[in-house]
Write a protein that holds these residues in place. Structure first.
Motif, PDB file in Angstrom:
ATOM      1  N   LEU A 144      25.187  44.835  50.127  1.00 42.46           N
ATOM      2  CA  LEU A 144      25.286  44.259  51.478  1.00 42.46           C
ATOM      3  C   LEU A 144      25.505  45.372  52.505  1.00 42.46           C
ATOM      4  N   ALA A 145      25.016  45.172  53.727  1.00 41.48           N
ATOM      5  CA  ALA A 145      25.319  46.080  54.827  1.00 41.48           C
ATOM      6  C   ALA A 145      26.818  45.973  55.117  1.00 41.48           C
ATOM      7  N   ALA A 146      27.398  47.010  55.714  1.00 40.54           N
ATOM      8  CA  ALA A 146      28.849  47.049  55.935  1.00 40.54           C
ATOM      9  C   ALA A 146      29.356  45.811  56.676  1.00 40.54           C
ATOM     10  N   GLU A 147      28.645  45.425  57.744  1.00 38.04           N
ATOM     11  CA  GLU A 147      29.066  44.260  58.528  1.00 38.04           C
ATOM     12  C   GLU A 147      29.076  42.986  57.683  1.00 38.04           C
ATOM     13  N   ASP A 148      28.047  42.845  56.842  1.00 36.22           N
ATOM     14  CA  ASP A 148      27.952  41.652  55.992  1.00 36.22           C
ATOM     15  C   ASP A 148      29.033  41.663  54.909  1.00 36.22           C
ATOM     16  N   ALA A 149      29.318  42.830  54.371  1.00 37.32           N
ATOM     17  CA  ALA A 149      30.376  42.936  53.350  1.00 37.32           C
ATOM     18  C   ALA A 149      31.722  42.570  53.974  1.00 37.32           C
ATOM     19  N   ARG A 150      31.934  43.014  55.222  1.00 40.42           N
ATOM     20  CA  ARG A 150      33.174  42.687  55.915  1.00 40.42           C
ATOM     21  C   ARG A 150      33.313  41.160  56.070  1.00 40.42           C
ATOM     22  N   ARG A 151      32.205  40.521  56.390  1.00 41.88           N
ATOM     23  CA  ARG A 151      32.222  39.052  56.551  1.00 41.88           C
ATOM     24  C   ARG A 151      32.448  38.345  55.214  1.00 41.88           C
ATOM     25  N   ALA A 152      31.914  38.919  54.133  1.00 37.33           N
ATOM     26  CA  ALA A 152      32.087  38.304  52.803  1.00 37.33           C
ATOM     27  C   ALA A 152      33.541  38.368  52.361  1.00 37.33           C
ATOM     28  N   LEU A 153      34.260  39.386  52.871  1.00 36.89           N
ATOM     29  CA  LEU A 153      35.672  39.534  52.499  1.00 36.89           C
ATOM     30  C   LEU A 153      36.586  38.579  53.275  1.00 36.89           C
ATOM     31  N   GLN A 154      36.060  37.982  54.357  1.00 39.57           N
ATOM     32  CA  GLN A 154      36.872  37.049  55.170  1.00 39.57           C
ATOM     33  C   GLN A 154      36.856  35.659  54.551  1.00 39.57           C
ATOM     34  N   ARG A 155      37.538  35.492  53.439  1.00 37.42           N
ATOM     35  CA  ARG A 155      37.451  34.239  52.691  1.00 37.42           C
ATOM     36  C   ARG A 155      38.628  33.335  53.012  1.00 37.42           C
ATOM     37  N   ASN A 156      38.378  32.023  52.972  1.00 39.58           N
ATOM     38  CA  ASN A 156      39.433  31.050  53.260  1.00 39.58           C
ATOM     39  C   ASN A 156      39.819  30.199  52.063  1.00 39.58           C
ATOM     40  N   TYR A 157      38.943  30.109  51.058  1.00 44.85           N
ATOM     41  CA  TYR A 157      39.186  29.124  49.989  1.00 44.85           C
ATOM     42  C   TYR A 157      38.973  29.630  48.565  1.00 44.85           C
ATOM     43  N   SER A 158      38.252  30.750  48.400  1.00 45.13           N
ATOM     44  CA  SER A 158      37.895  31.136  47.036  1.00 45.13           C
ATOM     45  C   SER A 158      38.070  32.631  46.821  1.00 45.13           C
ATOM     46  N   GLU A 159      38.181  33.008  45.549  1.00 47.47           N
ATOM     47  CA  GLU A 159      38.328  34.422  45.190  1.00 47.47           C
ATOM     48  C   GLU A 159      37.243  34.802  44.181  1.00 47.47           C
ATOM     49  N   PRO A 160      36.222  35.559  44.607  1.00 49.59           N
ATOM     50  CA  PRO A 160      35.233  36.033  43.641  1.00 49.59           C
ATOM     51  C   PRO A 160      35.776  37.237  42.865  1.00 49.59           C
ATOM     52  N   LEU A 161      35.462  37.299  41.590  1.00 45.96           N
ATOM     53  CA  LEU A 161      35.927  38.391  40.738  1.00 45.96           C
ATOM     54  C   LEU A 161      34.740  39.150  40.182  1.00 45.96           C
ATOM     55  N   LEU A 162      34.819  40.477  40.218  1.00 49.44           N
ATOM     56  CA  LEU A 162      33.837  41.292  39.516  1.00 49.44           C
ATOM     57  C   LEU A 162      34.352  41.370  38.082  1.00 49.44           C
ATOM     58  N   TRP A 163      33.627  40.742  37.163  1.00 50.77           N
ATOM     59  CA  TRP A 163      34.125  40.553  35.803  1.00 50.77           C
ATOM     60  C   TRP A 163      33.647  41.684  34.906  1.00 50.77           C
ATOM     61  N   ARG A 164      34.566  42.387  34.271  1.00 52.33           N
ATOM     62  CA  ARG A 164      34.181  43.468  33.361  1.00 52.33           C
ATOM     63  C   ARG A 164      34.648  43.176  31.948  1.00 52.33           C
ATOM     64  N   ASP A 165      35.280  42.030  31.765  1.00 49.37           N
ATOM     65  CA  ASP A 165      35.812  41.682  30.441  1.00 49.37           C
ATOM     66  C   ASP A 165      34.768  40.882  29.657  1.00 49.37           C
ATOM     67  N   SER A 166      35.099  40.451  28.434  1.00 48.27           N
ATOM     68  CA  SER A 166      34.139  39.761  27.561  1.00 48.27           C
ATOM     69  C   SER A 166      33.919  38.310  27.980  1.00 48.27           C
ATOM     70  N   GLU A 167      32.892  37.695  27.399  1.00 49.83           N
ATOM     71  CA  GLU A 167      32.614  36.266  27.606  1.00 49.83           C
ATOM     72  C   GLU A 167      33.766  35.421  27.065  1.00 49.83           C
ATOM     73  N   LEU A 168      34.301  35.874  25.941  1.00 50.82           N
ATOM     74  CA  LEU A 168      35.400  35.132  25.315  1.00 50.82           C
ATOM     75  C   LEU A 168      36.627  35.138  26.246  1.00 50.82           C
TER      76      LEU A 168
END
Ligand code: 2M8
Ligand code: MG
Ligand code: MG
Length: 271
Positions: A129-153
């Motif tokens: 994402l462009a910097a401005e868009d990434a900044r907007r994606a971080l302005q969250r009100n209801y949910s927390e996205p996670l970058l997942w590096r662990d196993s499926e299990l």
């Protein structure tokens, strides 16, 4: 007809976030007066800028079913609703603050990074994402996205623990999203009822999405279109009318919506 559409990987290309191939069909929907509802994991801040570029004037659903926004003048009447920056809003999910408090102790047990721990540059690195868009994606009100590096299990394990504390977890295109017990189908009956107040004919719904977080929305619609992804397998969707596009992202979206419109328009004179 009422169209519900996901953005990333569906109306927007997974990598470039481009929607060029879909523009002629968006214009056709506008000419026909068919409302197209954006139903996305993205935030209100992201939608403000994206809707301008898309020329979107219809209601939109943010953060995986958490809240529906009605632009000024859209769907008047009905229940009284709070306003947020000039738009009426109907909320379906608890606030992010409560969410973060509840998941913090759980997340410590897994290899993952939440948006609340990322800065703009880090989010840009994993999304493009462009910097401005990434900044907007971080302005969250209801949910927390996670970058997942662990196993499926480990993800299944977290999913069960999250459910046990009254929350839910769904996989998007790049991230795992944790939120209240809502999904993209949660606001659909309410929004459908708002449109039903306006029309005498029964409304048909068409939904388009590419990921696991779209399944509930796809299954709640009369017709479902799974848009093919360049990075992940199509999700399993049950239903009477489910199709998978050949083309990827916005090109697949455009062909699928055109096909439905062609069918409904030729059918109309006979009914
Ligand atoms: C996130 O959402 C997508 C949805 O499929 C994902 O999980 O990959 C959200 O955080 C959204 O706000 C953001 O714009 C997007 C960027 O790729 O990622
Ligand atoms: Mg998507
Ligand atoms: Mg999405």
């Amino acid at each position: 007809l009422l169209v519900y559409t996901d953005l990333d990987g569906t109306l927007l290309d997974h990598h470039s976030y481009d929607f060029g191939p879909a523009l002629p069909v968006l214009e056709r929907l506008e000419r026909l007066g068919v409302p197209w509802i954006i139903n996305t994991s993205k935030t209100f801040a992201e939608l403000r800028s994206l809707r301008q570029r898309l020329g979107h004037g219809h209601p939109f659903i943010v953060e995986n079913g958490a809240a529906v926004y009605l632009p000024a003048g859209c769907l008047p009447g009905g229940e009284e609703l709070p306003e947020e920056q000039g738009l009426r809003v109907r909320r379906f999910a608890p606030e992010r603050r409560t969410l973060l408090e509840r998941i913090a102790p759980l997340l410590a047990d897994y290899e993952c990074t939440g948006f609340s721990q990322m800065n703009v540059a880090e989010l840009q690195a994993c999304t493009g994402l462009a910097a401005e868009d990434a900044r907007r994606a971080l302005q969250r009100n209801y949910s927390e996205p996670l970058l997942w590096r662990d196993s499926e299990l480990a993800l299944e394990h977290l999913s069960a623990r999250v459910a046990a504390c009254g929350l839910s977890l769904l996989r998007g295109g790049r991230f795992v999203h944790v939120m209240g017990q809502v999904d993209k189908a949660t606001p659909m009956p309410w929004l459908g009822a708002q449109y039903a107040r306006q029309s005498t004919a029964p409304l048909q719904t068409l939904a388009l999405g590419d990921g696991q977080n779209d399944v509930a929305m796809l299954e709640a619609a009369d017709r479902a279109v799974i848009v093919r992804s360049p990075t992940h397998a199509p999700p399993a969707v049950r239903g009477r009318s489910v199709t998978l596009t050949d083309a990827l992202g916005p090109a697949g979206w455009a062909r699928a919506v055109s096909a439905v419109l062609d069918q409904l328009i030729t059918e109309a004179p006979d009914d």
